[in-house]
Design an enzyme around this catalytic site. Sequence first.
Site, PDB file in Angstrom:
ATOM      1  N   LYS A 148       0.852  -1.181   0.000  1.00  0.00           N
ATOM      2  CA  LYS A 148       0.000   0.000   0.000  1.00  0.00           C
ATOM      3  C   LYS A 148       0.894   1.239   0.000  1.00  0.00           C
ATOM      4  O   LYS A 148       2.059   1.117   0.349  1.00  0.00           O
ATOM      5  CB  LYS A 148      -0.925   0.004   1.224  1.00  0.00           C
ATOM      6  CG  LYS A 148      -0.249  -0.405   2.516  1.00  0.00           C
ATOM      7  CD  LYS A 148      -0.107   0.555   3.622  1.00  0.00           C
ATOM      8  CE  LYS A 148       0.284   1.958   3.429  1.00  0.00           C
ATOM      9  NZ  LYS A 148       1.116   2.509   4.504  1.00  0.00           N
ATOM     10  N   LYS A 162      -3.247  -8.553  11.548  1.00  0.00           N
ATOM     11  CA  LYS A 162      -3.077  -8.486  13.006  1.00  0.00           C
ATOM     12  C   LYS A 162      -4.095  -9.405  13.673  1.00  0.00           C
ATOM     13  O   LYS A 162      -5.269  -9.382  13.338  1.00  0.00           O
ATOM     14  CB  LYS A 162      -3.256  -7.044  13.511  1.00  0.00           C
ATOM     15  CG  LYS A 162      -2.110  -6.128  13.077  1.00  0.00           C
ATOM     16  CD  LYS A 162      -2.304  -4.727  13.615  1.00  0.00           C
ATOM     17  CE  LYS A 162      -1.255  -3.795  13.027  1.00  0.00           C
ATOM     18  NZ  LYS A 162      -0.435  -3.147  14.017  1.00  0.00           N
ATOM     19  N   GLU A 173      -0.021   7.801  16.662  1.00  0.00           N
ATOM     20  CA  GLU A 173       1.331   7.250  16.798  1.00  0.00           C
ATOM     21  C   GLU A 173       2.229   8.290  17.465  1.00  0.00           C
ATOM     22  O   GLU A 173       2.051   9.490  17.234  1.00  0.00           O
ATOM     23  CB  GLU A 173       1.916   6.906  15.419  1.00  0.00           C
ATOM     24  CG  GLU A 173       1.157   5.827  14.685  1.00  0.00           C
ATOM     25  CD  GLU A 173       1.851   5.447  13.369  1.00  0.00           C
ATOM     26  OE1 GLU A 173       2.435   4.364  13.305  1.00  0.00           O
ATOM     27  OE2 GLU A 173       1.821   6.261  12.436  1.00  0.00           O
ATOM     28  N   ASP A 196      -1.453   7.317   3.750  1.00  0.00           N
ATOM     29  CA  ASP A 196      -0.589   6.343   4.427  1.00  0.00           C
ATOM     30  C   ASP A 196      -1.375   5.508   5.438  1.00  0.00           C
ATOM     31  O   ASP A 196      -1.112   4.316   5.600  1.00  0.00           O
ATOM     32  CB  ASP A 196       0.543   7.089   5.148  1.00  0.00           C
ATOM     33  CG  ASP A 196       1.541   6.155   5.822  1.00  0.00           C
ATOM     34  OD1 ASP A 196       1.864   5.112   5.214  1.00  0.00           O
ATOM     35  OD2 ASP A 196       1.990   6.458   6.946  1.00  0.00           O
ATOM     36  N   HIS A 250      -5.076   1.585   5.960  1.00  0.00           N
ATOM     37  CA  HIS A 250      -5.294   0.747   7.145  1.00  0.00           C
ATOM     38  C   HIS A 250      -6.644   0.978   7.830  1.00  0.00           C
ATOM     39  O   HIS A 250      -7.362   0.043   8.129  1.00  0.00           O
ATOM     40  CB  HIS A 250      -4.196   1.012   8.179  1.00  0.00           C
ATOM     41  CG  HIS A 250      -2.816   0.727   7.689  1.00  0.00           C
ATOM     42  ND1 HIS A 250      -2.507  -0.391   6.955  1.00  0.00           N
ATOM     43  CD2 HIS A 250      -1.647   1.400   7.841  1.00  0.00           C
ATOM     44  CE1 HIS A 250      -1.218  -0.392   6.681  1.00  0.00           C
ATOM     45  NE2 HIS A 250      -0.670   0.689   7.200  1.00  0.00           N
ATOM     46  N   LYS A 265       1.137  11.368  13.244  1.00  0.00           N
ATOM     47  CA  LYS A 265       2.494  11.165  13.764  1.00  0.00           C
ATOM     48  C   LYS A 265       2.767  12.158  14.889  1.00  0.00           C
ATOM     49  O   LYS A 265       2.186  13.243  14.923  1.00  0.00           O
ATOM     50  CB  LYS A 265       3.527  11.397  12.652  1.00  0.00           C
ATOM     51  CG  LYS A 265       3.351  10.511  11.426  1.00  0.00           C
ATOM     52  CD  LYS A 265       3.818   9.101  11.687  1.00  0.00           C
ATOM     53  CE  LYS A 265       3.792   8.263  10.418  1.00  0.00           C
ATOM     54  NZ  LYS A 265       3.711   6.820  10.690  1.00  0.00           N
TER      55      LYS A 265
END
Length: 480
Positions: free
Chosen positions: A148, A182, A216, A235, A240, A326
Amino acid sequence: MTRPDDHVIVLFGATGDLARRKLIPGLFNLARAGLLPDGYRIVGSAPTRFALTDGAFREHARAAVSTFGPTVPAGPEWNAFEEALSFGAADPSQPGPLLDAVRGAERALGRGARRLFHLAVPPPAFPAVVALLGDSGLAQGSNVIIEKPFGVDLESARSLNETVHAVFDESRIFRIDHFLGKESVDNILALRLANSLFEPIWNRDHITHVQIDVPETIGLEGRAQFYEGTGAVRDMIVTHLIQVLGIVAMDPPGTLDAHRLRDEKVKVFEALRPIRPSHAIRGQYEGYRQEPGVAPDSQTETFAALRVEVDNWRWAGVPFYLRSGKRLAEHRETITLGLREPAMSMFGTGPGRPERSIANRIVIDFADPGWIGLEFLAKVPGPTMNVGRARMEFRYGDSFCRSHGLQGYERLILDAMSGDQSLFTRADGIEYIWAAGAPLLATPPPLLPYAPGTWGPQPAVDQLAAPHYWYLPERSDPSE
Ligand code: BG6
């Protein structure tokens, strides 16, 4: 489980960040767990200017495993793994060294070995690598894993699908999203469908809102070149988080075979309402533009929060709030489903039941090893009929035998070797997602600054979730 057939795994981008952090350590972990085929060879590849000798690639792999792997690269297990590694550089006009390395690996394994290509390269390089595989004949009869983000918008995703379909049949294409590998994400289906407790309430009649929250604490980690051209929306969110949304929101598939499972997931993506720019917040952390490799006037967002709607009977009127960024205050991977209040409120509020807190939530934490919590109200001991917050919890870390627990990438590489596409995204699914994101990408909302170590640009982010609020498991109410 049965091991996959013998395989030559070709890792494009073998000298890159993803290979170093996740793929090489993951492959070694699979080898240690005895899950790789009896016969396997791993051929690293990269453009000619990054060419390595076999010996240098083995050193590179050893360093990757000692830095990012679960165990030290030593002993007979490492020796056998190292022995299986070789390197073959390739450019579109110069595929020779790669062809030699693949042929050498196939000779070593004997007849019948399959090929799996893993394209761990920056997205702009996908078409050239796919063309190389087609032109050289390597693609024939092989499976391919594509990283991805798959495209940067609807048009590029369509064109990439065409490029890949010109060389590989859809049944051989594995568009990877490691969040779907996961354990705790996989467990969502088990939670919903192996129990009679949850599925009956898994809809708009009982659920008021859903949050998928992946803040994150890390920053760029030396990935400026990739990140500058990607940003948080592409991203993390369009990839995701929306994939996780697909698992949370899908209708029960009837059986777990890849076809039925992916059909149901794709229906969710098809039902996504176009994402309005007014339903999105984009942020950039202060100091981002001073990071090495980042443009001094960069407009790349390092934070995104979105309100997404699934336009079907099950979810009509239920907002899905997605957030990721981030350099935020904490690292989290959490899904929260907020349930409606009971029809009548008869109880007093005791300690631990702040006014703004809702009574019931289902919380799924999918950061490895993950846990699931149920929040409810219980009577506070004493003479008055007051209720306070209580919870029940299942923790993967304390339950079952974790010896077979695999990281997302490990699980998915294994599935791709076995030809199981259940957890991979289909061409139409990815196009529906980009179609929903089109208004947002066409007219992105302004970039708002935020201080590192916070929760993103305030008050915009909190306002987006109103009348709900961003939920953190230990702090049920923002005022606490
Ligand atoms: C990657 C993103 O796909 O996923 C990164 O490119 C992100 O920016 C990472 O940090 C998060 O995955 P994990 O498994 O490390 O939590």
